[in-house]
Write a protein that holds these residues in place. Sequence first.
Motif, PDB file in Angstrom:
ATOM      1  N   ASP A 169     -86.637 -34.631  93.513  1.00  0.00           N
ATOM      2  CA  ASP A 169     -85.478 -35.504  93.419  1.00  0.00           C
ATOM      3  C   ASP A 169     -84.991 -35.506  91.964  1.00  0.00           C
ATOM      4  O   ASP A 169     -85.779 -35.273  91.043  1.00  0.00           O
ATOM      5  CB  ASP A 169     -85.836 -36.939  93.812  1.00  0.00           C
ATOM      6  CG  ASP A 169     -86.303 -37.078  95.249  1.00  0.00           C
ATOM      7  OD1 ASP A 169     -86.209 -36.089  96.018  1.00  0.00           O
ATOM      8  OD2 ASP A 169     -86.770 -38.171  95.600  1.00  0.00           O
ATOM      9  N   HIS A 170     -83.710 -35.778  91.781  1.00  0.00           N
ATOM     10  CA  HIS A 170     -83.128 -35.851  90.437  1.00  0.00           C
ATOM     11  C   HIS A 170     -82.173 -37.027  90.329  1.00  0.00           C
ATOM     12  O   HIS A 170     -81.478 -37.373  91.292  1.00  0.00           O
ATOM     13  CB  HIS A 170     -82.360 -34.566  90.104  1.00  0.00           C
ATOM     14  CG  HIS A 170     -83.225 -33.456  89.623  1.00  0.00           C
ATOM     15  ND1 HIS A 170     -84.137 -32.817  90.424  1.00  0.00           N
ATOM     16  CD2 HIS A 170     -83.335 -32.883  88.405  1.00  0.00           C
ATOM     17  CE1 HIS A 170     -84.757 -31.876  89.728  1.00  0.00           C
ATOM     18  NE2 HIS A 170     -84.290 -31.903  88.493  1.00  0.00           N
ATOM     19  N   THR A 171     -82.137 -37.602  89.143  1.00  0.00           N
ATOM     20  CA  THR A 171     -81.136 -38.602  88.798  1.00  0.00           C
ATOM     21  C   THR A 171     -79.915 -37.851  88.274  1.00  0.00           C
ATOM     22  O   THR A 171     -80.054 -36.961  87.432  1.00  0.00           O
ATOM     23  CB  THR A 171     -81.671 -39.564  87.719  1.00  0.00           C
ATOM     24  OG1 THR A 171     -82.854 -40.190  88.221  1.00  0.00           O
ATOM     25  CG2 THR A 171     -80.636 -40.615  87.351  1.00  0.00           C
ATOM     26  N   LEU A 172     -78.739 -38.186  88.786  1.00  0.00           N
ATOM     27  CA  LEU A 172     -77.496 -37.516  88.417  1.00  0.00           C
ATOM     28  C   LEU A 172     -76.758 -38.370  87.394  1.00  0.00           C
ATOM     29  O   LEU A 172     -76.532 -39.562  87.610  1.00  0.00           O
ATOM     30  CB  LEU A 172     -76.617 -37.312  89.647  1.00  0.00           C
ATOM     31  CG  LEU A 172     -77.293 -36.661  90.861  1.00  0.00           C
ATOM     32  CD1 LEU A 172     -76.309 -36.569  92.023  1.00  0.00           C
ATOM     33  CD2 LEU A 172     -77.845 -35.296  90.511  1.00  0.00           C
ATOM     34  N   ARG A 173     -76.374 -37.743  86.284  1.00  0.00           N
ATOM     35  CA  ARG A 173     -75.677 -38.460  85.211  1.00  0.00           C
ATOM     36  C   ARG A 173     -74.459 -37.660  84.769  1.00  0.00           C
ATOM     37  O   ARG A 173     -74.411 -36.448  84.939  1.00  0.00           O
ATOM     38  CB  ARG A 173     -76.600 -38.662  84.010  1.00  0.00           C
ATOM     39  CG  ARG A 173     -77.767 -39.570  84.315  1.00  0.00           C
ATOM     40  CD  ARG A 173     -78.581 -39.875  83.078  1.00  0.00           C
ATOM     41  NE  ARG A 173     -79.658 -40.779  83.415  1.00  0.00           N
ATOM     42  CZ  ARG A 173     -79.565 -42.099  83.412  1.00  0.00           C
ATOM     43  NH1 ARG A 173     -78.435 -42.673  83.044  1.00  0.00           N
ATOM     44  NH2 ARG A 173     -80.575 -42.868  83.756  1.00  0.00           N
ATOM     45  N   SER A 174     -73.518 -38.343  84.141  1.00  0.00           N
ATOM     46  CA  SER A 174     -72.375 -37.637  83.566  1.00  0.00           C
ATOM     47  C   SER A 174     -71.854 -38.367  82.355  1.00  0.00           C
ATOM     48  O   SER A 174     -72.053 -39.565  82.182  1.00  0.00           O
ATOM     49  CB  SER A 174     -71.267 -37.448  84.599  1.00  0.00           C
ATOM     50  OG  SER A 174     -70.617 -38.655  84.830  1.00  0.00           O
ATOM     51  N   LEU A 175     -71.193 -37.587  81.524  1.00  0.00           N
ATOM     52  CA  LEU A 175     -70.514 -38.085  80.339  1.00  0.00           C
ATOM     53  C   LEU A 175     -69.055 -37.676  80.474  1.00  0.00           C
ATOM     54  O   LEU A 175     -68.749 -36.494  80.686  1.00  0.00           O
ATOM     55  CB  LEU A 175     -71.126 -37.459  79.074  1.00  0.00           C
ATOM     56  CG  LEU A 175     -70.529 -37.881  77.736  1.00  0.00           C
ATOM     57  CD1 LEU A 175     -70.791 -39.366  77.473  1.00  0.00           C
ATOM     58  CD2 LEU A 175     -71.125 -37.030  76.617  1.00  0.00           C
ATOM     59  N   ILE A 176     -68.172 -38.646  80.376  1.00  0.00           N
ATOM     60  CA  ILE A 176     -66.738 -38.403  80.518  1.00  0.00           C
ATOM     61  C   ILE A 176     -66.129 -38.298  79.117  1.00  0.00           C
ATOM     62  O   ILE A 176     -66.470 -39.081  78.220  1.00  0.00           O
ATOM     63  CB  ILE A 176     -66.061 -39.537  81.310  1.00  0.00           C
ATOM     64  CG1 ILE A 176     -66.736 -39.732  82.682  1.00  0.00           C
ATOM     65  CG2 ILE A 176     -64.559 -39.297  81.453  1.00  0.00           C
ATOM     66  CD1 ILE A 176     -66.677 -38.537  83.587  1.00  0.00           C
ATOM     67  N   ASN A 177     -65.207 -37.364  78.945  1.00  0.00           N
ATOM     68  CA  ASN A 177     -64.528 -37.182  77.675  1.00  0.00           C
ATOM     69  C   ASN A 177     -63.806 -38.472  77.308  1.00  0.00           C
ATOM     70  O   ASN A 177     -62.898 -38.903  78.018  1.00  0.00           O
ATOM     71  CB  ASN A 177     -63.528 -36.020  77.779  1.00  0.00           C
ATOM     72  CG  ASN A 177     -62.904 -35.643  76.478  1.00  0.00           C
ATOM     73  OD1 ASN A 177     -62.865 -36.418  75.538  1.00  0.00           O
ATOM     74  ND2 ASN A 177     -62.383 -34.417  76.415  1.00  0.00           N
ATOM     75  N   PRO A 178     -64.176 -39.090  76.185  1.00  0.00           N
ATOM     76  CA  PRO A 178     -63.557 -40.375  75.823  1.00  0.00           C
ATOM     77  C   PRO A 178     -62.092 -40.246  75.412  1.00  0.00           C
ATOM     78  O   PRO A 178     -61.373 -41.239  75.368  1.00  0.00           O
ATOM     79  CB  PRO A 178     -64.416 -40.862  74.649  1.00  0.00           C
ATOM     80  CG  PRO A 178     -65.006 -39.621  74.071  1.00  0.00           C
ATOM     81  CD  PRO A 178     -65.167 -38.666  75.218  1.00  0.00           C
ATOM     82  N   GLU A 179     -61.650 -39.033  75.127  1.00  0.00           N
ATOM     83  CA  GLU A 179     -60.256 -38.812  74.666  1.00  0.00           C
ATOM     84  C   GLU A 179     -59.309 -38.510  75.813  1.00  0.00           C
ATOM     85  O   GLU A 179     -58.120 -38.295  75.580  1.00  0.00           O
ATOM     86  CB  GLU A 179     -60.217 -37.680  73.649  1.00  0.00           C
ATOM     87  CG  GLU A 179     -61.107 -37.908  72.423  1.00  0.00           C
ATOM     88  CD  GLU A 179     -60.731 -39.146  71.637  1.00  0.00           C
ATOM     89  OE1 GLU A 179     -59.520 -39.391  71.449  1.00  0.00           O
ATOM     90  OE2 GLU A 179     -61.636 -39.877  71.220  1.00  0.00           O
ATOM     91  N   GLN A 180     -59.810 -38.468  77.027  1.00  0.00           N
ATOM     92  CA  GLN A 180     -58.936 -38.127  78.159  1.00  0.00           C
ATOM     93  C   GLN A 180     -58.801 -39.293  79.108  1.00  0.00           C
ATOM     94  O   GLN A 180     -59.648 -40.079  79.292  1.00  0.00           O
ATOM     95  CB  GLN A 180     -59.465 -36.895  78.908  1.00  0.00           C
ATOM     96  CG  GLN A 180     -59.407 -35.657  78.078  1.00  0.00           C
ATOM     97  CD  GLN A 180     -59.863 -34.427  78.857  1.00  0.00           C
ATOM     98  OE1 GLN A 180     -60.486 -34.513  79.892  1.00  0.00           O
ATOM     99  NE2 GLN A 180     -59.555 -33.276  78.327  1.00  0.00           N
TER     100      GLN A 180
END
Length: 180
Positions: A169-180
């Motif tokens: 199993d995996h934990t899914l993460r993301s980082l969103i571009n703060p400039e968009q």
Amino acid sequence: MEYCVEGYRLRPLSRDDFERISRYERVNRRHLQPWEPLRDEEYFTTGSAKARVEQQVNSMQAGNALCFLLLEPESGEVLARCNYTNIVRGVFQACHLGFSLAESAQGRGLMKKTLQVTNRHCFEQLGLHRIMANHLPRNVRSERLLESLGFEKEGYARAYLKIAGVWEDHTLRSLINPEQ
């Protein structure tokens, strides 16, 4: 393009890095083993590393990936690597992040500082909107690192990747571009 992180060289992977990569993988074999797929003996040969590096550089040239190495300035030895793969353009503008750090470099904040630079590069230079990074729930160091970089938990995937011979199993993460 080249960056400096705490006096270390950070630059994209090149075709002639295969011997460095091969040494890094052999030296850190035990350290990385719990977090990676099963690797047979052939994987740890210089020839195998050369073929993988060739494929990665080809993916970079095609615009499908960007791979970085953090190097000791004098010896040129690999301390860390981070790979932005599966770059998708169009309406998605996203990629997957994978990273590893040499056992000898643990606990100095180098991976965080490296990823701060490379994440910013992906947002500012490649114009990506989203960087996705997934980790084993028991990999607390990766969890803390990703959280400290602003990666938000988006989900949980059962039997996501085969790690060390077991579907994990995996934990899914993301980082969103703060400039968009």
